[in-house]
Structures are given as C-alpha cells and as structure tokens.
Write an enzyme that holds these catalytic residues in place. Structure first.
Site, PDB file in Angstrom:
ATOM      1  N   ASP A  43      31.633 -46.838  -6.815  1.00 37.76           N
ATOM      2  CA  ASP A  43      31.647 -45.383  -6.642  1.00 37.76           C
ATOM      3  C   ASP A  43      33.092 -44.904  -6.775  1.00 37.76           C
ATOM      4  O   ASP A  43      33.914 -45.126  -5.880  1.00 37.76           O
ATOM      5  CB  ASP A  43      31.102 -45.001  -5.264  1.00 37.76           C
ATOM      6  CG  ASP A  43      29.608 -45.268  -5.118  1.00 37.76           C
ATOM      7  OD1 ASP A  43      29.095 -46.184  -5.792  1.00 37.76           O
ATOM      8  OD2 ASP A  43      28.956 -44.579  -4.307  1.00 37.76           O
TER       9      ASP A  43
ATOM     10  N   LYS B 279      27.587 -38.303  -8.601  1.00 35.98           N
ATOM     11  CA  LYS B 279      27.467 -38.265  -7.150  1.00 35.98           C
ATOM     12  C   LYS B 279      28.190 -37.032  -6.623  1.00 35.98           C
ATOM     13  O   LYS B 279      29.283 -36.695  -7.093  1.00 35.98           O
ATOM     14  CB  LYS B 279      28.075 -39.551  -6.569  1.00 35.98           C
ATOM     15  CG  LYS B 279      28.089 -39.640  -5.051  1.00 35.98           C
ATOM     16  CD  LYS B 279      28.672 -40.986  -4.616  1.00 35.98           C
ATOM     17  CE  LYS B 279      28.903 -41.053  -3.115  1.00 35.98           C
ATOM     18  NZ  LYS B 279      29.501 -42.340  -2.691  1.00 35.98           N
TER      19      LYS B 279
ATOM     20  N   LYS C  37      23.257 -38.916  -7.140  1.00 32.31           N
ATOM     21  CA  LYS C  37      23.382 -39.352  -5.754  1.00 32.31           C
ATOM     22  C   LYS C  37      24.030 -38.255  -4.913  1.00 32.31           C
ATOM     23  O   LYS C  37      25.231 -38.057  -4.978  1.00 32.31           O
ATOM     24  CB  LYS C  37      24.216 -40.636  -5.660  1.00 32.31           C
ATOM     25  CG  LYS C  37      24.436 -41.134  -4.230  1.00 32.31           C
ATOM     26  CD  LYS C  37      25.272 -42.401  -4.206  1.00 32.31           C
ATOM     27  CE  LYS C  37      25.665 -42.808  -2.788  1.00 32.31           C
ATOM     28  NZ  LYS C  37      26.479 -44.036  -2.745  1.00 32.31           N
TER      29      LYS C  37
END
Length: 318
Positions: free
Chosen positions: A155, A218, A254
């Site tokens: 991430d 995300k 996400k």
C-alpha cells in the site's frame, strides 16, 4: 515519463508525455457534487433483510484488511492479529477468514510466518507512509524490503503535494516505479482523498493511479480526516467501472479509515453493487481497511444467529 509495465493500447496516448497526461486528466467529466452526495445518501438507506444481511456480513468479513499501523506495534501484537485473521471468531469455525493483515514493513516477516499457507495476504504500507515525504530511493527501498520480507500486497502513498501542484508526471512516474519494485505483489495506491479537497481531484487521482498500473485505488491512510466517505468511494468505484468498460481490466477499490460499524460496511457493499457492479463484490476487487470494523461484524453476526446482542466481551480485543 516512465512507461508502465502494462497499459491498454486505447489509453496509451494519455501517458505519452506530461502534456498529454494533463490534457487527459483535465478532460475527464467533472463530478456533480450534489448528485454524487445525494446518490450516496440514497443508496445508504437501502434495507437489507436477514438472510441477505448474513451474507453481507460474511462477505464484509472476507474483505477486511485487518490493520495495525501504530508506533507502539510489537511482534506479539502482530502475531495476535494474525491469529484473529485466521479464526476471527474462535467459537464459530464457519466465520470466513479476512482478506489480509496490513502492517509496517518491519513487521511483515512476523505476519508472513504466522499466515504461511493460509491464503491470507500480507499487506505492507510503504513509501514513507503516511506522509509520502521522502526521496524516491528511500521509497523504492521501503517497497523492496517489504516484498523481500514476504509482503504479497504493498500500500503506497502518492505525493499529494506534487499532485496538488499539478506535477502529474512526477506522481505517475513514482507509481510506475513502485509497481515495478513490487514484482509479483499487488500494488494499492493510497490517494489520501481527505487532502485532495474536491471530487474532481479524486477522479483525476484515481485515473492517474490506474494509468500508472495500480491494482487497487485506496482512499486513505487512516491518519488524515476525513478518511473514507461514501461519496468519495462512489467516485472511485465509477473510475474502476469506467476503466473496465474501456479496457476490459478489473481493478480494485479500498476505502480505509473511519469504517467501524456493520451498518456502514453494508452501505459500502450496496454502493459497490450499484455503482461498479456485482463483479466487484469480491475480496480480490474490494477491501475494507479497518482495525475495529471486524469486531462489530462479528458481534452483529452472532446477533443474527442467536437472536440477541452478545456484546464486545464475546470477541477478541485487537
């Protein structure tokens, strides 16, 4: 600008150079703020009946990236989190496993050792999380270290300062290089939408990340408020839906930060179904970044099965 490892031919012209990228991003349709907020609010009122609610709870559990990203994290805490990821409710073996455990790079090996052979992903934040304020060499080293330690997902955070200054090529190049450093690991690109200010910026950042090869987009690090919101997630779901329509490729979304209740999680699942489509109701394409959501999902699951509220004493503390 650096070339991404793969890019659909239909969009190749958009990343030919900095001017082409700017022209493409600023040529995207503007987001109707009132419209997206009204639609998010309307979908959030959908009523989910008992059988469907149980299915939704189990699906949400299977989509959780169980997360600990604190300065006081210990290897013992990560081992406990891994145990919970494998058996979220020890008294109920039919509860699904979570999708991933997300930790800092120096905790990846501990998580990988504990989760070996389970099918649960090991996610690691990288690239000078959460600020993203470091040199490219350090960001690449951070990423490579996480992957070497056993991360199957990375991430990364984009440079919001560069993005907001209009240096889209710099942000694009960073994502491309981090994607290359990930090797076989999937890359989730954190936009930190709370700092992007407008929905138009969220749409541009989403497309920028997709063009550069991000496997997921995300919302947030969870360290900045506002973090995940339904309207922002709607805009990101629209981006992956439109990407699929243009390229045939499925990319994930996400939301992370601030999603704490089963009620909220179900609102997001409704949004996924209605905005992107049922294909995205899958842990490979939609995740919740959460540290406390899982407990509420487990308590509500027990309530659905037992007919009464069990309370927090019946689930493990993270």
């Amino acid at each position: 600008m650096a070339a991404p490892t793969t890019l659909p031919s239909a969009l190749a012209d958009a990343v030919r150079d900095e001017s082409s990228l700017r022209r493409f991003l600023h040529g995207l349709p503007g987001v109707d703020q009132v419209g997206v907020e009204q639609r998010a609010a309307g979908l959030g009122t959908r009523s989910i009946k008992k059988a469907s609610k149980m299915q939704a709870i189990d699906l949400a559990i299977s989509m959780v990236d169980l997360t600990t990203l604190e300065g006081a994290d210990t290897h013992g805490k990560v081992r406990s989190l891994a145990a919970k990821a494998k058996r979220p409710d020890p008294e109920r073996p039919d509860v699904p496993k979570v999708a991933a455990v997300c930790v800092y790079p120096d905790m990846v090996k501990t998580a990988a050792d504990e989760l070996k052979g389970t099918g649960i992903n090991i996610a690691s934040v990288a690239t000078a999380f959460p600020s993203g304020r470091s040199t490219m060499d350090i960001k690449l080293a951070d990423t490579r270290f996480a992957v070497e330690q056993g991360a199957t997902e990375v991430d990364m955070v984009i440079d919001r300062g560069a993005f907001l200054s209009g240096r889209y090529g710099q942000v694009f190049d960073e994502i491309v290089k981090i994607k290359q450093a990930c090797g076989d690991a999937h890359l989730k690109v954190i936009l930190e939408t709370g700092e992007l200010v407008t929905y138009d910026n969220v749409r541009r950042a989403s497309w920028l990340a997709l063009l550069a090869g991000g496997d997921f987009i995300k919302t947030s690090t969870g360290k900045v408020q506002p973090a995940a919101t339904l309207p922002v997630t709607h805009v990101m779901l629209q981006a992956v839906r439109d990407w699929k329509n243009q390229t045939g490729e499925l990319r994930g979304v996400k939301p992370a930060g601030g999603i704490r209740s089963t009620k909220d999680a179900i609102k997001y699942l409704v949004a996924v179904h209605e905005v992107a489509g049922p294909e995205w109701l899958d842990p490979h394409l939609f995740r919740f970044g959460a540290s406390t959501l899982l407990n509420d999902l487990l308590m509500q699951r027990r309530t659905q099965l037992d007919g009464h509220y069990s309370g927090p004493d019946y689930v493990t503390v993270d």
